[in-house]
Design an enzyme around this catalytic site. Structure first.
Site, PDB file in Angstrom:
ATOM      1  N   GLN A  82       0.871  -1.174   0.000  1.00  0.00           N
ATOM      2  CA  GLN A  82       0.000   0.000   0.000  1.00  0.00           C
ATOM      3  C   GLN A  82       0.907   1.223   0.000  1.00  0.00           C
ATOM      4  O   GLN A  82       1.477   1.587   1.023  1.00  0.00           O
ATOM      5  CB  GLN A  82      -0.913  -0.003   1.233  1.00  0.00           C
ATOM      6  CG  GLN A  82      -1.908   1.148   1.254  1.00  0.00           C
ATOM      7  CD  GLN A  82      -2.677   1.236   2.566  1.00  0.00           C
ATOM      8  OE1 GLN A  82      -2.232   0.714   3.583  1.00  0.00           O
ATOM      9  NE2 GLN A  82      -3.812   1.920   2.548  1.00  0.00           N
ATOM     10  N   GLY A  87      -6.362   4.614   4.285  1.00  0.00           N
ATOM     11  CA  GLY A  87      -7.474   4.001   4.984  1.00  0.00           C
ATOM     12  C   GLY A  87      -7.493   2.496   4.838  1.00  0.00           C
ATOM     13  O   GLY A  87      -6.793   1.911   4.007  1.00  0.00           O
ATOM     14  N   ASP A 112      -1.950  -5.894  14.094  1.00  0.00           N
ATOM     15  CA  ASP A 112      -1.546  -5.503  15.450  1.00  0.00           C
ATOM     16  C   ASP A 112      -2.397  -6.187  16.513  1.00  0.00           C
ATOM     17  O   ASP A 112      -2.568  -5.660  17.609  1.00  0.00           O
ATOM     18  CB  ASP A 112      -1.616  -3.985  15.606  1.00  0.00           C
ATOM     19  CG  ASP A 112      -3.030  -3.436  15.453  1.00  0.00           C
ATOM     20  OD1 ASP A 112      -3.941  -4.213  15.085  1.00  0.00           O
ATOM     21  OD2 ASP A 112      -3.230  -2.227  15.694  1.00  0.00           O
ATOM     22  N   GLU A 164     -17.308   5.329  12.962  1.00  0.00           N
ATOM     23  CA  GLU A 164     -16.038   5.693  13.592  1.00  0.00           C
ATOM     24  C   GLU A 164     -16.274   6.795  14.616  1.00  0.00           C
ATOM     25  O   GLU A 164     -17.167   7.637  14.465  1.00  0.00           O
ATOM     26  CB  GLU A 164     -15.025   6.142  12.543  1.00  0.00           C
ATOM     27  CG  GLU A 164     -14.638   5.067  11.550  1.00  0.00           C
ATOM     28  CD  GLU A 164     -13.974   3.868  12.198  1.00  0.00           C
ATOM     29  OE1 GLU A 164     -13.315   4.041  13.245  1.00  0.00           O
ATOM     30  OE2 GLU A 164     -14.131   2.752  11.678  1.00  0.00           O
ATOM     31  N   HIS A 371      35.580 -22.898  38.477  1.00  0.00           N
ATOM     32  CA  HIS A 371      35.544 -21.484  38.835  1.00  0.00           C
ATOM     33  C   HIS A 371      36.593 -20.668  38.091  1.00  0.00           C
ATOM     34  O   HIS A 371      37.701 -21.127  37.811  1.00  0.00           O
ATOM     35  CB  HIS A 371      35.721 -21.248  40.351  1.00  0.00           C
ATOM     36  CG  HIS A 371      36.338 -22.380  41.093  1.00  0.00           C
ATOM     37  ND1 HIS A 371      35.696 -23.043  42.095  1.00  0.00           N
ATOM     38  CD2 HIS A 371      37.540 -22.995  40.953  1.00  0.00           C
ATOM     39  CE1 HIS A 371      36.466 -24.017  42.559  1.00  0.00           C
ATOM     40  NE2 HIS A 371      37.585 -24.006  41.883  1.00  0.00           N
ATOM     41  N   TYR A 374      38.548 -18.962  31.587  1.00  0.00           N
ATOM     42  CA  TYR A 374      38.093 -18.645  30.232  1.00  0.00           C
ATOM     43  C   TYR A 374      38.557 -19.754  29.305  1.00  0.00           C
ATOM     44  O   TYR A 374      39.765 -20.034  29.198  1.00  0.00           O
ATOM     45  CB  TYR A 374      38.635 -17.309  29.737  1.00  0.00           C
ATOM     46  CG  TYR A 374      38.330 -17.117  28.268  1.00  0.00           C
ATOM     47  CD1 TYR A 374      37.023 -16.880  27.848  1.00  0.00           C
ATOM     48  CD2 TYR A 374      39.332 -17.227  27.302  1.00  0.00           C
ATOM     49  CE1 TYR A 374      36.720 -16.749  26.502  1.00  0.00           C
ATOM     50  CE2 TYR A 374      39.034 -17.097  25.953  1.00  0.00           C
ATOM     51  CZ  TYR A 374      37.727 -16.856  25.556  1.00  0.00           C
ATOM     52  OH  TYR A 374      37.424 -16.737  24.230  1.00  0.00           O
ATOM     53  N   ALA A 388      41.104 -23.151  38.833  1.00  0.00           N
ATOM     54  CA  ALA A 388      40.640 -21.769  38.911  1.00  0.00           C
ATOM     55  C   ALA A 388      41.656 -20.824  38.285  1.00  0.00           C
ATOM     56  O   ALA A 388      42.861 -20.964  38.478  1.00  0.00           O
ATOM     57  CB  ALA A 388      40.401 -21.387  40.368  1.00  0.00           C
ATOM     58  N   ASN A 394      43.520 -17.676  23.155  1.00  0.00           N
ATOM     59  CA  ASN A 394      43.207 -18.171  21.817  1.00  0.00           C
ATOM     60  C   ASN A 394      43.442 -17.151  20.707  1.00  0.00           C
ATOM     61  O   ASN A 394      43.534 -17.523  19.540  1.00  0.00           O
ATOM     62  CB  ASN A 394      41.749 -18.643  21.758  1.00  0.00           C
ATOM     63  CG  ASN A 394      40.770 -17.560  22.170  1.00  0.00           C
ATOM     64  OD1 ASN A 394      41.090 -16.680  22.963  1.00  0.00           O
ATOM     65  ND2 ASN A 394      39.570 -17.627  21.641  1.00  0.00           N
TER      66      ASN A 394
END
EC number: 2.7.7.23
Length: 488
Positions: A82, A87, A112, A164, A371, A374, A388, A394
């Site tokens: 559209q 409208g 909606d 309306e 614990h 990484y 730990a 890397n």
């Protein structure tokens, strides 16, 4: 889910901007339970058996089309544009070309209205058929109907017209039955009557509601009252939040009926499409996003956030764990406060503990990183123990490099493994080591400076400082300046 036995097409109106959203994003792209608003009416029409489903787009047309195509790849979708929003009748006419050659009923609904159920759509479709009416439409009764078109009925109680609010008289504004924006009409009649719709109204727009009085003269209108919660549209952020809460509540109820324990449904948040197995337990304030799958007997702790994660049966996710695009095998234990990033693959009975981050890495069966570690781009064997403070280094500034740790290896606390590197099965890495070279299976690697201990050093140092202070004395006065006086 009900499916119509007769041919049915659908038109979903999704062209508007949604100015009350106060957003740069098209209204129908705002999300409820992780899906665009327009996704839901489209999906419900498909569930009912509608084919094709024509979505009328306008504002941000390409974005809306892309979002719906991605969310519903198997749906029989067609899109119509559209160009100007003139409208609702004008929007429906935009779909005419996409339905060229189609004969049969057309279901028209708004993009909606995410809370509509397929059963409600079926009621509107079947009402027209049973009453042999030209049009069937959904109505709802509101305590405060401000902003909605009022349904005016004839002497026999049938819908005669919709007024309306801006065009309504005071008496008409007092009516609490309003238009729900959901219609079913024969395609041939639809195109014939819409060609006659004009703009003689306060908005100077082409109203789809003008179809109702025309249909009343052409065969009558069947009205179907539907729950206001379902049919109410979403026009601002407040209504968006309400719709989201209702949708998530429905999902929670469905899970609980299927055998899932959700300890506090009011503090549960999940997306459409999430799967949870029987006897799983979901603690408060958990967020389940995307295509997450939670296995049977899995417990997800307070505050966990899982996005596109796949958790097998019997997994324990302790509080405040964050999982994104990761897999977790049966019996694994995560958290609290652990993070699984995309590509993490946690093996059966493995442990990923507090403040451990895993990215694009696999932990074998029973491996443990309990614990403060990484693990990135790593392959960690079954039964390995990660102490730990361990870090797999890397990234060398240009590329990501792999780390391989064999079955049963033991990595001491505070170790730094500079990739690419391989630690053999059963090898030990001493705590505090920084390693750059491979470690053979069964070996012990130490990559740290040798400790030196000097006994009595503290006392010797203090004595030396004391001797220096005695020998130095007060500093001499500078030439040309009087010595500073001491305070008396």
């Amino acid at each position: 889910m009900p499916r119509t036995r007769t041919p049915l097409a659908a038109i979903v109106l999704a062209a508007g901007k949604g100015t009350r959203m106060k957003s740069n994003k098209a209204k129908v792209l705002h999300e409820v339970a992780g899906r665009p608003l327009a996704y839901y009416p489209v999906k419900r029409a498909v569930e009912l058996g509608a084919s094709p489903v024509v979505v009328v787009v306008g504002h941000q047309a390409e974005a809306v089309e892309a979002a719906l195509s991605a969310a519903l790849p198997e749906a029989p979708l067609r899109f119509a544009v559209q160009e100007q929003q003139l409208g609702t009748a004008h929007a429906v006419l935009a779909a005419k070309r996409a339905l060229r050659g189609y004969r049969g009923p057309v279901l028209i609904l708004s993009g909606d209205t995410p809370l509509l159920r397929a059963e409600t759509l079926e009621a509107v479709v079947s009402a027209r058929r049973r009453a042999r009416a030209a049009v069937s439409l959904a109505t709802m009764t509101l305590e405060a109907p401000r902003g909605y078109g009022r349904v005016v009925r004839d002497a026999r109680g049938r819908p005669a017209r919709i007024v309306e609010e801006k065009d309504a008289t005071d008496a008409e504004r007092a009516v609490r039955e309003v238009n729900a924006g959901l219609y079913c009409v024969d395609a041939e009649l639809l195109w014939k009557k819409l060609a006659k719709v004009g703009t003689a109204n306060a908005q100077r727009e082409f109203y789809l509601t003008d179809l109702v009085p025309m249909a009343a003269q052409a065969g009558g209108v069947a009205g179907v009252e539907v729950p206001a919660e379902e049919a109410s549209g979403v026009n601002d952020r407040i209504e968006l939040a309400r719709a989201n809460r209702v949708m998530v509540g429905r999902l929670a109820e469905a899970f609980m009926r299927a055998g899932v324990t959700i300890e506090d449904p009011a503090r549960f948040d999940c997306d459409e499409g999430v799967e949870i197995g029987a006897d799983a337990v979901i603690e408060p304030n958990v967020r389940l996003r995307g295509r997450t799958r939670v296995g049977a007997r899995t417990r997800v702790g307070v505050g966990a956030v899982i996005t596109d994660g796949v958790l097998a049966d019997g997994v324990t996710v302790n509080p405040y764990t964050v999982i994104s695009e990761a897999k977790v095998a049966e019996g694994a234990i995560l958290g609290p406060f652990s993070r699984l990033r995309p590509g993490a693959d946690i093996g059966p009975e493995a442990h990923v503990g507090n403040f451990v981050e895993v990215k694009k890495s696999r932990l074998g069966k029973g491996a443990k990183a309990n614990h403060l570690a990484y693990l990135g781009d790593a392959e960690i064997g079954a039964g390995a123990n990660i102490g730990a403070g361990t870090i797999t280094c890397n990234y060398d500034g240009e590329r990501k490099n792999p780390t391989r740790i064999g079955d049963g290896a033991f990595i001491g606390s505070d170790s730094i493994l500079v990739a690419p590197i391989e630690i053999g099965a059963g090898a030990y890495v001493a705590a505090g080591s920084t390693l750059t070279d491979p470690v053979p299976a069964g070996a012990l690697a130490l990559g740290r400076a040798r400790q030196v201990t000097k006994e009595g050093w503290v006392a010797q140092r203090q004595a030396e400082k004391q001797m220096k202070g005695t020998a130095t004395g007060p500093a001499p006065a500078r030439k040309g300046r009087p010595a500073a006086r001491r305070a008396s």
